[in-house]
Motif scaffolding. Structure first.
Motif, PDB file in Angstrom:
ATOM      1  N   ALA A  56     -62.392  40.512 -16.526  1.00  0.00           N
ATOM      2  CA  ALA A  56     -62.859  39.221 -17.050  1.00  0.00           C
ATOM      3  C   ALA A  56     -62.694  39.170 -18.556  1.00  0.00           C
ATOM      4  O   ALA A  56     -62.271  38.149 -19.117  1.00  0.00           O
ATOM      5  N   ARG A  57     -63.003  40.256 -19.226  1.00  0.00           N
ATOM      6  CA  ARG A  57     -62.873  40.294 -20.687  1.00  0.00           C
ATOM      7  C   ARG A  57     -61.426  40.077 -21.100  1.00  0.00           C
ATOM      8  O   ARG A  57     -61.141  39.313 -22.034  1.00  0.00           O
ATOM      9  N   PHE A  60     -60.295  36.321 -20.248  1.00  0.00           N
ATOM     10  CA  PHE A  60     -60.851  35.329 -21.172  1.00  0.00           C
ATOM     11  C   PHE A  60     -60.218  35.446 -22.558  1.00  0.00           C
ATOM     12  O   PHE A  60     -59.991  34.445 -23.229  1.00  0.00           O
ATOM     13  N   TYR A  65     -60.908  30.901 -21.447  1.00  0.00           N
ATOM     14  CA  TYR A  65     -61.923  30.681 -20.427  1.00  0.00           C
ATOM     15  C   TYR A  65     -61.491  29.628 -19.409  1.00  0.00           C
ATOM     16  O   TYR A  65     -61.635  29.808 -18.195  1.00  0.00           O
ATOM     17  N   ASP A  66     -60.949  28.522 -19.885  1.00  0.00           N
ATOM     18  CA  ASP A  66     -60.605  27.410 -18.995  1.00  0.00           C
ATOM     19  C   ASP A  66     -59.464  27.775 -18.052  1.00  0.00           C
ATOM     20  O   ASP A  66     -59.463  27.365 -16.882  1.00  0.00           O
ATOM     21  N   LYS A  91     -67.750  31.620 -13.439  1.00  0.00           N
ATOM     22  CA  LYS A  91     -67.223  32.157 -14.702  1.00  0.00           C
ATOM     23  C   LYS A  91     -68.306  32.276 -15.767  1.00  0.00           C
ATOM     24  O   LYS A  91     -68.242  33.161 -16.623  1.00  0.00           O
ATOM     25  N   ARG A  92     -69.280  31.399 -15.755  1.00  0.00           N
ATOM     26  CA  ARG A  92     -70.355  31.509 -16.739  1.00  0.00           C
ATOM     27  C   ARG A  92     -71.172  32.782 -16.530  1.00  0.00           C
ATOM     28  O   ARG A  92     -71.643  33.388 -17.491  1.00  0.00           O
ATOM     29  N   VAL A  95     -69.293  35.444 -18.180  1.00  0.00           N
ATOM     30  CA  VAL A  95     -69.504  35.434 -19.627  1.00  0.00           C
ATOM     31  C   VAL A  95     -70.759  36.230 -19.972  1.00  0.00           C
ATOM     32  O   VAL A  95     -70.767  37.034 -20.912  1.00  0.00           O
ATOM     33  N   LEU A 141     -62.368  35.851 -27.794  1.00  0.00           N
ATOM     34  CA  LEU A 141     -63.316  36.275 -26.770  1.00  0.00           C
ATOM     35  C   LEU A 141     -64.728  35.843 -27.137  1.00  0.00           C
ATOM     36  O   LEU A 141     -65.456  35.280 -26.307  1.00  0.00           O
ATOM     37  N   THR A 144     -65.600  32.208 -26.797  1.00  0.00           N
ATOM     38  CA  THR A 144     -65.939  31.879 -25.411  1.00  0.00           C
ATOM     39  C   THR A 144     -67.355  32.318 -25.076  1.00  0.00           C
ATOM     40  O   THR A 144     -68.135  31.558 -24.484  1.00  0.00           O
ATOM     41  N   ILE A 145     -67.718  33.532 -25.462  1.00  0.00           N
ATOM     42  CA  ILE A 145     -69.051  34.049 -25.154  1.00  0.00           C
ATOM     43  C   ILE A 145     -70.128  33.187 -25.800  1.00  0.00           C
ATOM     44  O   ILE A 145     -71.113  32.798 -25.151  1.00  0.00           O
ATOM     45  N   GLU A 148     -70.138  29.564 -24.118  1.00  0.00           N
ATOM     46  CA  GLU A 148     -70.448  29.400 -22.703  1.00  0.00           C
ATOM     47  C   GLU A 148     -71.711  30.111 -22.245  1.00  0.00           C
ATOM     48  O   GLU A 148     -72.150  29.890 -21.119  1.00  0.00           O
TER      49      GLU A 148
END
Length: 255
Positions: A56-57, A60, A65-66, A91-92, A95, A141, A144-145, A148
């Motif tokens: 995931a890291r 993203f 993210y999208d 996905k959240r 995050v 990254l 995004t964190i 989100e």
């Protein structure tokens, strides 16, 4: 009957998806960094969680993210899509998982550099500097964190997020208490409220800073220092005797 009873005893209670994730946080905390002492079941849980975290890291950070999909993350982590759902429903949640995995070592560096030596502003800036450095190293990254992450869910990942946040505020509270005990700031200051105020100030400042084209550590640290100084100005313990509050301008004598 004896065989059936034995099977029931071996199978144990069913574990829900959320309980499974909560077990991972609990197991890792209780067992510490000694994988050779873990049971096979615990090792498998933590290994899967780590693979999901790394996948995931990377997704993203590389595709955003999208554009990232749960299917691609599951494929890279080498787990079934349904298994991924055991560890993160969306996905959240991923995050929050990334935050929960990434922040403890950053927070430990913050704790070591945030040392009170007579100046609360210096201590707080020292505390926040490692976070700015980590965020600047991977801006996509952490954009995004910070964008989100969600505060109001009740998932196991959210509960771990709240625990890390509370731990962070606790470190800030310790620094503020030292400044209060040392006479730098007023003894009447609400230490808990001040710690939350400083945390909220940082959280807002770092979100503003990370959205710049090329977030650099020093400008970000300089800005948060100015904000902290402004906040602390009203809390200084002024030892110069002030006029009594009840003093009033003398009224003109009546004729």
């Amino acid at each position: 009957m004896n065989k059936q009873q034995g099977k029931k005893r071996r199978s144990g209670p069913k574990v829900s998806a959320k309980d499974d994730v909560r077990d991972v946080y609990r197991i890792r905390e209780s067992l510490g960094a000694q994988p050779e002492t873990w049971g096979l079941r615990e090792q498998n849980k933590i290994d899967k969680l780590q693979r999901i975290y790394m996948a995931a890291r990377r997704q993203f950070a590389d595709v955003g993210y999208d554009a990232a999909t749960l299917r691609d993350i599951a494929k890279e982590a080498r787990v079934a899509l349904g298994t991924l759902g055991f560890y993160a429903e969306n996905k959240r949640e991923l995050v929050l998982l990334i935050f929960n995995e990434a922040m403890p070592p950053i927070l430990e560096r913050c704790r070591k550099t945030g040392v009170y030596q007579g100046s609360l502003a210096d201590a707080l800036v020292g505390f926040f500097r490692p976070a700015y450095a980590a965020y600047a190293a991977e801006p996509e990254l952490f954009r995004t964190i910070l964008r989100e992450n969600v505060f109001h869910t009740t998932s196991p990942h959210a509960r771990e997020f709240h625990r890390i946040r509370a731990e962070t505020i606790g470190y800030l509270r310790d620094l503020i208490s030292q400044a209060c005990n040392g006479g730098e700031i007023k003894p009447s200051i609400d230490v808990d409220l001040t710690a939350r105020a400083v945390f909220c100030l940082f959280f807002s400042a770092v979100r503003w800073w990370i959205c710049t084209d090329r977030p650099s550590v020093e400008p970000g640290v300089a800005e948060v220092r100015s904000m902290i100084a402004l906040l602390l100005e009203g809390m200084k313990n002024d030892r110069i005797e002030q006029p009594p509050a009840a003093r009033r301008r003398t009224a003109p004598a009546r004729r």
